[in-house]
Design an enzyme around this catalytic site. Structure first.
Site, PDB file in Angstrom:
ATOM      1  N   VAL A  14      -8.591  -3.452 -11.039  1.00  0.00           N
ATOM      2  CA  VAL A  14      -9.883  -3.528 -10.336  1.00  0.00           C
ATOM      3  C   VAL A  14     -10.759  -2.342 -10.732  1.00  0.00           C
ATOM      4  O   VAL A  14     -11.959  -2.502 -11.014  1.00  0.00           O
ATOM      5  CB  VAL A  14      -9.661  -3.577  -8.795  1.00  0.00           C
ATOM      6  CG1 VAL A  14     -10.986  -3.493  -8.054  1.00  0.00           C
ATOM      7  CG2 VAL A  14      -8.913  -4.853  -8.407  1.00  0.00           C
ATOM      8  N   LEU A  38      -3.620  11.217  -6.285  1.00  0.00           N
ATOM      9  CA  LEU A  38      -3.797  10.944  -4.854  1.00  0.00           C
ATOM     10  C   LEU A  38      -2.585  11.335  -4.010  1.00  0.00           C
ATOM     11  O   LEU A  38      -2.654  11.275  -2.787  1.00  0.00           O
ATOM     12  CB  LEU A  38      -4.130   9.462  -4.629  1.00  0.00           C
ATOM     13  CG  LEU A  38      -5.484   8.968  -5.136  1.00  0.00           C
ATOM     14  CD1 LEU A  38      -5.791   7.591  -4.570  1.00  0.00           C
ATOM     15  CD2 LEU A  38      -6.618   9.918  -4.768  1.00  0.00           C
ATOM     16  N   ALA A  61      -4.164   2.934  -6.175  1.00  0.00           N
ATOM     17  CA  ALA A  61      -3.130   2.663  -5.174  1.00  0.00           C
ATOM     18  C   ALA A  61      -1.774   2.692  -5.853  1.00  0.00           C
ATOM     19  O   ALA A  61      -1.683   2.560  -7.082  1.00  0.00           O
ATOM     20  CB  ALA A  61      -3.349   1.288  -4.529  1.00  0.00           C
ATOM     21  N   TYR A  62      -0.747   2.853  -5.050  1.00  0.00           N
ATOM     22  CA  TYR A  62       0.629   2.706  -5.535  1.00  0.00           C
ATOM     23  C   TYR A  62       0.953   1.222  -5.386  1.00  0.00           C
ATOM     24  O   TYR A  62       1.181   0.740  -4.285  1.00  0.00           O
ATOM     25  CB  TYR A  62       1.551   3.570  -4.672  1.00  0.00           C
ATOM     26  CG  TYR A  62       2.964   3.664  -5.174  1.00  0.00           C
ATOM     27  CD1 TYR A  62       3.432   4.848  -5.743  1.00  0.00           C
ATOM     28  CD2 TYR A  62       3.847   2.591  -5.095  1.00  0.00           C
ATOM     29  CE1 TYR A  62       4.735   4.955  -6.201  1.00  0.00           C
ATOM     30  CE2 TYR A  62       5.143   2.686  -5.564  1.00  0.00           C
ATOM     31  CZ  TYR A  62       5.581   3.873  -6.103  1.00  0.00           C
ATOM     32  OH  TYR A  62       6.871   3.972  -6.566  1.00  0.00           O
ATOM     33  N   THR A  63       0.897   0.482  -6.493  1.00  0.00           N
ATOM     34  CA  THR A  63       0.986  -0.990  -6.417  1.00  0.00           C
ATOM     35  C   THR A  63       2.336  -1.547  -6.886  1.00  0.00           C
ATOM     36  O   THR A  63       2.498  -2.768  -6.930  1.00  0.00           O
ATOM     37  CB  THR A  63      -0.133  -1.638  -7.269  1.00  0.00           C
ATOM     38  OG1 THR A  63      -0.030  -1.140  -8.597  1.00  0.00           O
ATOM     39  CG2 THR A  63      -1.505  -1.356  -6.706  1.00  0.00           C
ATOM     40  N   THR A 102      -4.487  -5.333   1.030  1.00  0.00           N
ATOM     41  CA  THR A 102      -3.671  -6.416   0.486  1.00  0.00           C
ATOM     42  C   THR A 102      -3.297  -7.503   1.499  1.00  0.00           C
ATOM     43  O   THR A 102      -3.207  -7.232   2.702  1.00  0.00           O
ATOM     44  CB  THR A 102      -2.368  -5.799  -0.090  1.00  0.00           C
ATOM     45  OG1 THR A 102      -1.462  -6.829  -0.446  1.00  0.00           O
ATOM     46  CG2 THR A 102      -1.679  -4.892   0.918  1.00  0.00           C
ATOM     47  N   TYR A 126       5.466  -1.377   0.570  1.00  0.00           N
ATOM     48  CA  TYR A 126       4.100  -1.415   0.038  1.00  0.00           C
ATOM     49  C   TYR A 126       3.125  -1.880   1.125  1.00  0.00           C
ATOM     50  O   TYR A 126       2.108  -1.232   1.397  1.00  0.00           O
ATOM     51  CB  TYR A 126       4.057  -2.341  -1.187  1.00  0.00           C
ATOM     52  CG  TYR A 126       2.673  -2.682  -1.667  1.00  0.00           C
ATOM     53  CD1 TYR A 126       1.874  -1.738  -2.316  1.00  0.00           C
ATOM     54  CD2 TYR A 126       2.141  -3.972  -1.488  1.00  0.00           C
ATOM     55  CE1 TYR A 126       0.589  -2.060  -2.759  1.00  0.00           C
ATOM     56  CE2 TYR A 126       0.876  -4.299  -1.931  1.00  0.00           C
ATOM     57  CZ  TYR A 126       0.095  -3.338  -2.565  1.00  0.00           C
ATOM     58  OH  TYR A 126      -1.168  -3.660  -2.996  1.00  0.00           O
TER      59      TYR A 126
HETATM   60  N1  LIG Z   1      -2.233  -5.866  -7.926  1.00  0.00           N
HETATM   61  C1  LIG Z   1      -2.187  -6.748  -6.930  1.00  0.00           C
HETATM   62  O1  LIG Z   1      -1.584  -7.821  -7.025  1.00  0.00           O
HETATM   63  C2  LIG Z   1      -2.901  -6.467  -5.623  1.00  0.00           C
HETATM   64  C3  LIG Z   1      -2.803  -7.416  -4.588  1.00  0.00           C
HETATM   65  C4  LIG Z   1      -3.456  -7.149  -3.388  1.00  0.00           C
HETATM   66  C5  LIG Z   1      -4.178  -5.987  -3.224  1.00  0.00           C
HETATM   67  N2  LIG Z   1      -4.232  -5.076  -4.246  1.00  0.00           N
HETATM   68  C6  LIG Z   1      -4.964  -3.830  -4.005  1.00  0.00           C
HETATM   69  O2  LIG Z   1      -6.105  -3.825  -4.856  1.00  0.00           O
HETATM   70  C7  LIG Z   1      -6.399  -2.481  -5.264  1.00  0.00           C
HETATM   71  C8  LIG Z   1      -6.505  -2.415  -6.759  1.00  0.00           C
HETATM   72  O3  LIG Z   1      -5.236  -2.788  -7.307  1.00  0.00           O
HETATM   73  P1  LIG Z   1      -5.018  -3.041  -8.855  1.00  0.00           P
HETATM   74  O4  LIG Z   1      -4.393  -4.370  -9.001  1.00  0.00           O
HETATM   75  O5  LIG Z   1      -6.240  -2.697  -9.610  1.00  0.00           O
HETATM   76  O6  LIG Z   1      -3.878  -1.945  -9.115  1.00  0.00           O
HETATM   77  P2  LIG Z   1      -3.419  -1.298 -10.486  1.00  0.00           P
HETATM   78  O7  LIG Z   1      -3.864  -2.094 -11.639  1.00  0.00           O
HETATM   79  O8  LIG Z   1      -1.964  -0.981 -10.302  1.00  0.00           O
HETATM   80  O9  LIG Z   1      -4.253   0.063 -10.489  1.00  0.00           O
HETATM   81  C9  LIG Z   1      -3.974   1.082  -9.593  1.00  0.00           C
HETATM   82  C10 LIG Z   1      -4.397   2.376 -10.236  1.00  0.00           C
HETATM   83  O10 LIG Z   1      -4.046   3.434  -9.327  1.00  0.00           O
HETATM   84  C11 LIG Z   1      -3.521   4.479 -10.088  1.00  0.00           C
HETATM   85  N3  LIG Z   1      -2.623   5.337  -9.323  1.00  0.00           N
HETATM   86  C12 LIG Z   1      -1.354   5.115  -8.938  1.00  0.00           C
HETATM   87  N4  LIG Z   1      -0.853   6.204  -8.335  1.00  0.00           N
HETATM   88  C13 LIG Z   1      -1.846   7.124  -8.319  1.00  0.00           C
HETATM   89  C14 LIG Z   1      -1.954   8.446  -7.854  1.00  0.00           C
HETATM   90  N5  LIG Z   1      -0.919   9.078  -7.273  1.00  0.00           N
HETATM   91  N6  LIG Z   1      -3.124   9.096  -8.015  1.00  0.00           N
HETATM   92  C15 LIG Z   1      -4.165   8.501  -8.619  1.00  0.00           C
HETATM   93  N7  LIG Z   1      -4.136   7.268  -9.116  1.00  0.00           N
HETATM   94  C16 LIG Z   1      -2.976   6.574  -8.960  1.00  0.00           C
HETATM   95  C17 LIG Z   1      -2.763   3.818 -11.215  1.00  0.00           C
HETATM   96  O11 LIG Z   1      -2.619   4.717 -12.285  1.00  0.00           O
HETATM   97  P3  LIG Z   1      -1.217   4.763 -13.113  1.00  0.00           P
HETATM   98  O12 LIG Z   1      -0.986   3.354 -13.573  1.00  0.00           O
HETATM   99  O13 LIG Z   1      -1.514   5.747 -14.172  1.00  0.00           O
HETATM  100  O14 LIG Z   1      -0.191   5.237 -12.130  1.00  0.00           O
HETATM  101  C18 LIG Z   1      -3.683   2.656 -11.559  1.00  0.00           C
HETATM  102  O15 LIG Z   1      -4.618   2.995 -12.546  1.00  0.00           O
HETATM  103  C19 LIG Z   1      -5.296  -1.608  -4.642  1.00  0.00           C
HETATM  104  O16 LIG Z   1      -5.739  -1.073  -3.438  1.00  0.00           O
HETATM  105  C20 LIG Z   1      -4.181  -2.591  -4.372  1.00  0.00           C
HETATM  106  O17 LIG Z   1      -3.338  -2.154  -3.319  1.00  0.00           O
HETATM  107  C21 LIG Z   1      -3.627  -5.294  -5.442  1.00  0.00           C
END
Ligand SMILES: NC(=O)c1ccc[n+]([C@@H]2O[C@H](COP(=O)([O-])OP(=O)(O)OC[C@H]3O[C@@H](n4cnc5c(N)ncnc54)[C@H](OP(=O)(O)O)[C@@H]3O)[C@@H](O)[C@H]2O)c1
Length: 319
Positions: A14, A38, A61-63, A102, A126
């Site tokens: 995202v 974070l 986020a920690y995903t 989520t 999570y």
């Molecule tokens: N993915 C899903 O299926 C899903 C579903 C429902 C809701 N969401 C929510 O939607 C939002 C966006 O998710 P997304 O799918 O874009 O997730 P994503 O692709 O996993 O991206 C999350 C980003 O957060 C970074 N991150 C992780 N730990 C961190 C830390 N300690 N400090 C700073 N950055 C950190 C990651 O970097 P690194 O990779 O370098 O660690 C990654 O770039 C989140 O709030 C997630 O909870 C996601």
């Protein structure tokens, strides 16, 4: 003067899409994990005090859902404590906060779409940490928008779409869970909806991010519903039918042919993941549509969009 927007998680699914769109709304200071950790409260405070944004968009986020079960401390720090700290610091400088959450805040026992009034009851670490993050933001009483989305995928990153396409080049048979129901949501649609909403808020409020009347929690997922099994089946059909192979698909498959011929539906129990996941996590987007007039397309239409060749998509954008 353009407002300053602080974007976290710029390399995520995202976050990466927001990085392309948010510059329409202001000067974007975008940070990745390596620039702002974070899990480090001092880092969060220092960054917000230095950047002094009018708006913080937290796409980090920690995903890693399975990993969170054994790494609770980090998941809690990133998903629960960090959003609370961001809210606290944002409030001090009069900034607003956009945050993502989520469908996993729900336990999945309902049989009809979850709305924002339904009680959360997360069943894995999570989900619990993400819900704690939401609560920390809500209790800070700062102007915020929390968008709960679901089953997110993109053309880059770690996600089900890219995993299945890769596996389909390696195995003739794939066994896919068919008893979890959800709405696969493309990260670019989440970013586009967020940007549209923010731009409407700005237009109405003399180019500033005034959330007072709309501050709150909203569901933001693709329309429709499917299962992981049907999602996999549909994506492989789309991939086979594509005449102009888009670049991301060539990268995902390393230009190898898709050899998967048999898709076997299996139960969550047969799959045997140690992590509990909701069996049903459809979100009702009515509140988002009524408040902002913004609706995300159906999951299948979103998926089809990914399979349009990049060059065709670029030409369409130029029309
Ligand atoms: N993915 C899903 O299926 C899903 C579903 C429902 C809701 N969401 C929510 O939607 C939002 C966006 O998710 P997304 O799918 O874009 O997730 P994503 O692709 O996993 O991206 C999350 C980003 O957060 C970074 N991150 C992780 N730990 C961190 C830390 N300690 N400090 C700073 N950055 C950190 C990651 O970097 P690194 O990779 O370098 O660690 C990654 O770039 C989140 O709030 C997630 O909870 C996601």
């Amino acid at each position: 003067m353009k407002p300053i927007i602080l974007l976290t998680g710029k390399n995520g699914q995202v976050g990466g899409e927001l990085l392309r769109l948010l510059p329409q709304l202001g000067e974007v200071v975008a940070l990745g994990h390596d620039q702002l950790d974070l899990s480090n409260p001092a880092d969060i405070r220092r960054t917000i005090r230095e950047v002094r944004p009018q708006l913080i968009v937290n796409a980090a986020a920690y995903t890693a859902v399975d990993q969170a079960e054994t790494d609770k401390k980090t998941a809690q720090a990133v998903n629960a404590q960090a959003p609370g700290l961001m809210a606290e610091e944002a409030k001090k400088i009069g900034a607003a906060l956009v945050h993502y959450s989520t469908d996993y805040v729900f336990d999945g026992t309902k049989k009809t779409p979850y709305d924002e009034m339904d009680s959360a009851n997360p069943i894995n670490v999570y989900g619990k940490t993400k819900f704690a993050g939401e609560q920390a933001i809500r209790s800070s009483r700062l102007p915020h928008l929390i968008f709960r989305t679901a089953w997110v995928y993109a053309k880059q990153g770690r996600n089900f779409l890219l995993t299945i396409l890769r596996l389909a080049t390696e195995r003739e048979e794939l066994r896919i869970v068919s008893d979890q129901v959800g709405a696969p949501t493309c990260a670019s649609d989440v970013a586009a909806a967020t940007t549209k909403i923010l731009s409407r808020i700005c237009e109405r409020n003399n180019r500033s991010f005034v959330f007072s009347k709309v501050s709150g929690t909203y569901h933001m997922s693709a329309a429709g519903q499917t299962t992981w099994y049907d999602f996999a089946k549909t994506m492989l059909e789309e991939a086979e039918a594509t005449s102009h192979i888009p670049e991301w698909l060539a990268a995902a498959t390393k230009e190898r042919p898709l050899i998967a011929r048999r898709l076997i539906p299996i139960s969550t129990q047969e799959f045997g993941s140690p992590t509990h996941r909701p069996a049903y996590s459809i979100l009702s987007n009515s509140r988002l549509i009524q408040t902002f007039g913004v609706a995300l397309p159906d999951w299948h239409a979103q998926l089809q969009c990914c399979f349009v060749s990049d060059s065709i998509a670029a030409n369409r954008g130029a029309d």
